[in-house]
Design an enzyme around this catalytic site. Structure first.
Site, mmCIF file in Angstrom:
data_model
loop_
_atom_site.group_PDB
_atom_site.id
_atom_site.type_symbol
_atom_site.label_atom_id
_atom_site.label_comp_id
_atom_site.label_asym_id
_atom_site.label_seq_id
_atom_site.Cartn_x
_atom_site.Cartn_y
_atom_site.Cartn_z
ATOM 1 N N LYS A 37 0.825 -1.220 0.000
ATOM 2 C CA LYS A 37 0.000 0.000 0.000
ATOM 3 C C LYS A 37 0.854 1.263 0.000
ATOM 4 O O LYS A 37 2.032 1.246 0.369
ATOM 5 C CB LYS A 37 -0.994 -0.033 1.171
ATOM 6 C CG LYS A 37 -2.143 -0.994 0.875
ATOM 7 C CD LYS A 37 -3.235 -1.017 1.923
ATOM 8 C CE LYS A 37 -4.355 -1.960 1.471
ATOM 9 N NZ LYS A 37 -5.356 -2.196 2.522
ATOM 10 N N ARG A 45 -3.340 -10.136 4.744
ATOM 11 C CA ARG A 45 -3.806 -10.169 3.344
ATOM 12 C C ARG A 45 -2.676 -9.616 2.478
ATOM 13 O O ARG A 45 -2.342 -8.439 2.586
ATOM 14 C CB ARG A 45 -5.067 -9.318 3.239
ATOM 15 C CG ARG A 45 -5.714 -9.282 1.871
ATOM 16 C CD ARG A 45 -6.954 -8.380 1.893
ATOM 17 N NE ARG A 45 -7.602 -8.336 0.592
ATOM 18 C CZ ARG A 45 -7.237 -7.527 -0.396
ATOM 19 N NH1 ARG A 45 -6.235 -6.680 -0.234
ATOM 20 N NH2 ARG A 45 -7.885 -7.537 -1.548
HETATM 21 N N1 HH2 Z 1 -7.484 -3.827 1.070
HETATM 22 C C1 HH2 Z 1 -7.857 -3.780 -0.234
HETATM 23 C C2 HH2 Z 1 -8.974 -4.505 -0.681
HETATM 24 N N2 HH2 Z 1 -9.677 -5.294 0.167
HETATM 25 N N3 HH2 Z 1 -10.019 -6.169 2.331
HETATM 26 C C3 HH2 Z 1 -9.675 -6.234 3.618
HETATM 27 N N4 HH2 Z 1 -10.377 -7.002 4.477
HETATM 28 N N5 HH2 Z 1 -8.617 -5.516 4.126
HETATM 29 C C4 HH2 Z 1 -7.849 -4.709 3.335
HETATM 30 O O1 HH2 Z 1 -6.910 -4.059 3.848
HETATM 31 C C5 HH2 Z 1 -8.190 -4.616 1.937
HETATM 32 C C6 HH2 Z 1 -9.307 -5.371 1.474
HETATM 33 C C7 HH2 Z 1 -7.097 -2.922 -1.195
HETATM 34 O O2 HH2 Z 1 -6.043 -3.620 -1.786
HETATM 35 P P1 HH2 Z 1 -6.109 -4.329 -3.228
HETATM 36 O O3 HH2 Z 1 -7.189 -5.360 -3.278
HETATM 37 O O4 HH2 Z 1 -4.756 -4.845 -3.549
HETATM 38 O O5 HH2 Z 1 -6.385 -3.157 -4.255
HETATM 39 P P2 HH2 Z 1 -7.694 -2.625 -5.008
HETATM 40 O O6 HH2 Z 1 -8.688 -2.183 -3.993
HETATM 41 O O7 HH2 Z 1 -7.176 -1.467 -5.839
HETATM 42 O O8 HH2 Z 1 -8.238 -3.734 -5.857
#
Ligand code: HH2
Length: 265
Positions: free
Chosen positions: A204, A239
């Site tokens: 992040k 995660r």
């Molecule tokens: N962070 C993201 C998405 N889902 N779910 C939980 N429970 N906790 C988190 O910290 C979290 C999440 C954001 O990361 P990412 O899926 O890599 O990116 P994007 O939202 O751009 O798809």
């Protein structure tokens, strides 16, 4: 928990696994690398994102979940706040709901209770479209703990037993660098609620602010620092995008955390 975004625009892996076959391969690869859960999402929630219609999310995630479920026993979670998407995902083989709005839509809680699946309740300040517009808290740790305990109790009232509830401080969701650091510094406060804790720091942008690493893929060591700290503090699930390397970090941190107990036995 391995991250699998079936999206064209996620901040780190956007566009890499938009093709269903590539996404299935990636999911199975993470399972083979030792992921305990594969988290599939069809909508980016990066700051400024606008949301994806329900039918498009379902079109993206169903073939991917079906394909992964055919190839592995590793549980699959669905990263969505939309109960229709969650229902389609559970029908396709998912067995866990990851709701970044912590059951803002009560139908999500009813669905998880009825299907007897675990839920992840995450804290977010505002919505992805607006969340990074000068977020303010008087005491970020206390406010996020209180919010999550309230939502967890609501989940219990809907019929989800506490052992099926995970709470997540929502790193990067309506938080400044300082807010993220305080939440991680005091992550034990979430652990002592008694609910199991999940934390998502992987690649992040706050890590880039600390290290100067502009590309998400260059933030793996920064992620490792947070994973070690979280595991040592008693966090149950991290995660991450980089399952193989982070599993080593988890194993080392777990061994250190268990050292006193094993030396005395
Ligand atoms: N962070 C993201 C998405 N889902 N779910 C939980 N429970 N906790 C988190 O910290 C979290 C999440 C954001 O990361 P990412 O899926 O890599 O990116 P994007 O939202 O751009 O798809």
């Amino acid at each position: 928990m391995g991250v699998l975004n079936v999206t064209p625009d996620s901040f780190s892996d956007g566009g890499h696994f938009f093709d269903a076959d590539a996404a299935v391969q990636r999911g199975l690869q993470m399972a083979g690398q030792g992921a305990a859960i594969v988290d599939v999402g069809g909508e980016s929630t990066r700051p400024g994102s606008q949301g994806v219609p329900t039918d498009e999310q379902i079109r993206r995630i169903v073939p991917v979940i079906e394909g992964i479920a055919r190839g592995t026993q590793v549980p699959i979670s669905i990263d969505t706040h939309d109960p229709h998407v969650a229902e389609a995902a559970l029908g396709a083989g998912a067995s866990m709901v990851n709701d970044i709005t912590a059951l803002s839509d009560e139908r999500m809680g009813a669905l998880a209770a009825e299907r007897e699946v675990p839920v992840i309740l995450m804290h977010m300040h505002g919505t992805p479209a607006t969340m990074q517009n000068e977020p303010h808290y008087d005491d970020v740790v206390a406010e996020v703990v209180t919010f999550l305990c309230d939502r967890a109790q609501r989940a219990e009232a809907l019929g989800i037993p506490p052992q099926r509830i995970f709470i997540d401080p929502g790193i990067g969701f309506g938080k400044t660098l300082e807010h993220n650091l305080r939440l991680l510094r005091h992550v034990d406060r979430f652990v002592t609620t008694g609910y199991r804790v999940l934390v998502g720091t992987s690649r992040k942008s706050f890590l880039g602010k600390i290290t100067g690493r502009k590309l998400p893929a260059d933030r793996i060591f920064g992620t490792a620092g947070t994973v070690a700290l979280c595991v040592t503090a008693g966090v149950s699930v991290v995660r991450v995008h980089d399952v193989g390397p982070m599993l080593d970090v988890v194993k080392v941190a777990q061994a250190i955390a268990a050292a006193d107990a094993s030396a005395e036995s």
